[in-house]
Design a protein around this motif. Structure first.
Motif, PDB file in Angstrom:
ATOM      1  N   GLU A   5       0.802  -1.216   0.000  1.00  8.08           N
ATOM      2  CA  GLU A   5       0.000   0.000   0.000  1.00  8.08           C
ATOM      3  C   GLU A   5       0.836   1.268   0.000  1.00  8.08           C
ATOM      4  O   GLU A   5       1.916   1.309   0.591  1.00  8.08           O
ATOM      5  CB  GLU A   5      -0.928   0.010   1.224  1.00  8.08           C
ATOM      6  N   ASN A  10      -3.847   3.015  -1.320  1.00  6.84           N
ATOM      7  CA  ASN A  10      -3.942   2.403  -2.644  1.00  6.84           C
ATOM      8  C   ASN A  10      -3.005   1.213  -2.737  1.00  6.84           C
ATOM      9  O   ASN A  10      -1.866   1.267  -2.260  1.00  6.84           O
ATOM     10  CB  ASN A  10      -3.574   3.419  -3.725  1.00  6.84           C
ATOM     11  N   ASN A  76      -2.169   2.013 -12.716  1.00  2.00           N
ATOM     12  CA  ASN A  76      -1.611   3.291 -12.294  1.00  2.00           C
ATOM     13  C   ASN A  76      -0.527   3.700 -13.283  1.00  2.00           C
ATOM     14  O   ASN A  76       0.420   2.938 -13.511  1.00  2.00           O
ATOM     15  CB  ASN A  76      -0.986   3.173 -10.905  1.00  2.00           C
ATOM     16  N   ASP A 109      -1.671   9.056 -12.288  1.00  3.45           N
ATOM     17  CA  ASP A 109      -1.777   8.530 -10.922  1.00  3.45           C
ATOM     18  C   ASP A 109      -0.573   8.909 -10.062  1.00  3.45           C
ATOM     19  O   ASP A 109      -0.734   9.294  -8.894  1.00  3.45           O
ATOM     20  CB  ASP A 109      -1.908   7.007 -10.969  1.00  3.45           C
TER      21      ASP A 109
END
Length: 392
Positions: A5, A10, A76, A109
């Protein structure tokens, strides 16, 4: 695929796809081949794709691949601002809009200041108005996370971590760079600040695979229990919980499958004591070719004249272990692409460094040798251009 994460919760795949080394067909990227490799990676769980404005054709190729396959929302995208090419905030905005167009997307992202070299460079960007520009982009969602990529020494990396509230960072890191570049100390410093750390050059541009000494390759074959040189290097990284994502410039389906398998089978803490010992033996074989027995401890620093002594010796040794062109490029990037140069030739032979060296290296003598080897005509010309154009 294992996921780790970021600070916002995310999930990022432990393996990331580095798009700098897409296979080329003539002067262009082989788009069909790159598409097969990228889509194989995505199907296997890879969700972090790294490119940059200055990678020829890379952003456009990645954008086209994601557009063709309707999978933008599944991944991403990380790309980078070439701030060293830009003189104004209008130039920043123009470049960013061009990147969005190339990538066929309306947001990025993970957006990085590419090769942020020192705090002086950041100060220059602050005066240009970058913080307000970043704030605006984060607010409207066109940038989701802001960070920087870095080549340089540990202390400057830590200073850069502290000058802004970054969301993430990207560093060169592998078992040979444990005590150089940002190093393990920098990795742990960033992690302690809550920052995800993306790893580039996990194989030193393939040098921990293709350019390993034959004796090192033999050690891995005999003691590695089936692990490949690449697998061993990746597993060393995944073993560290501070590592968020490891980028790999994959240019074959077989490479994608092997790297996915390693990432999926290597949670933090999984490196065995036998593998740790094997890595130490491999490093010993590599280091038999080095010119200077520098461990990168940094006791010689800071240099009164700004010379990056450990970084210089790392590149000087790399001339003999990895090849001249790659070593000289690393040296150029780490000592000249910055506002305050840190070249070996800046040494005035004061001797302060030698008083603190645990290895009792004749630092002044070896810096002269390193300057002769590394600071060729190309280096001097590039350094002059950086100074003349005020790129940093």
């Amino acid at each position: 695929m294992e996921y780790r994460e970021d600070k916002k919760g995310n999930k990022i795949s432990a393996l990331g796809f580095g798009c700098m080394r897409f296979t080329r067909k003539g002067s262009s990227i082989d788009l069909d081949k790159a598409e097969k490799e990228v889509m194989e990676a995505i199907a296997s769980g890879v969700n972090y794709l790294d490119t940059a404005y200055i990678y020829p054709g890379s952003e456009a190729a990645l954008g086209e691949i994601l557009y063709r396959n309707h999978c933008r929302s599944k991944v991403n995208i990380a790309t980078k601002l070439p701030h060293y090419m830009i003189k104004s905030i209008n130039g920043v905005e123009k470049t960013f809009q061009e990147e969005l167009k190339r990538l066929k997307t309306d947001y990025v992202d993970y957006y990085l200041m590419h090769m942020l070299t020192d705090t002086s460079t950041w100060d220059k960007l602050v005066k240009m108005g970058i913080p307000d520009w970043i704030k605006e982009k984060l607010a409207d969602g066109t940038i989701r996370n802001i960070g920087f990529s870095y080549h340089g020494n540990t202390e400057m990396f830590k200073q850069l971590i502290d000058v802004y509230n970054w969301d993430f960072c990207q560093i060169q890191y592998n078992y040979l760079d444990e005590n150089s570049q940002a190093g393990r100390e920098g990795l742990q410093y960033a992690h302690a600040k809550g920052m995800p750390v993306i790893i580039m050059e996990p194989l030193r541009g393939g040098r921990l695979v293709n350019l390993l000494p034959d004796s090192a390759k033999q050690l891995i074959r005999q003691q590695g229990k089936g692990i490949t040189p690449a697998g061993l290097a990746f597993k060393w990284l995944y073993d560290q919980p501070e590592v968020t994502c490891v980028l790999s410039g994959m240019n074959s389906i077989e490479m994608v499958k092997e790297n996915v398998r390693t990432a999926s089978e290597s949670p933090a803490g999984s490196l065995t004591s036998e593998e740790e010992e094997l890595i130490e033996q491999v490093k010993e074989e590599i280091n038999k070719s080095v010119k200077v027995g520098c461990t990168g401890c940094g006791y010689c620093m800071p240099c009164p004249k700004g010379v990056d002594i450990p970084g210089t010796f790392l590149c000087y040794n790399a001339v003999y272990t990895e090849g001249k062109s790659a070593a000289r490029m690393d040296y150029l990037r780490c000592t000249a692409f910055r506002k305050n140069f840190s070249s070996a030739s800046q040494c005035v032979a004061c001797g302060k460094c030698e008083k603190h060296c645990p290895q009792q290296i004749e630092i002044r003598k070896e810096l002269k040798n390193a300057a002769r080897e590394l600071e060729n005509f190309t280096y001097k010309a590039a350094k002059s251009a950086v100074k003349l154009l005020h790129l940093y």
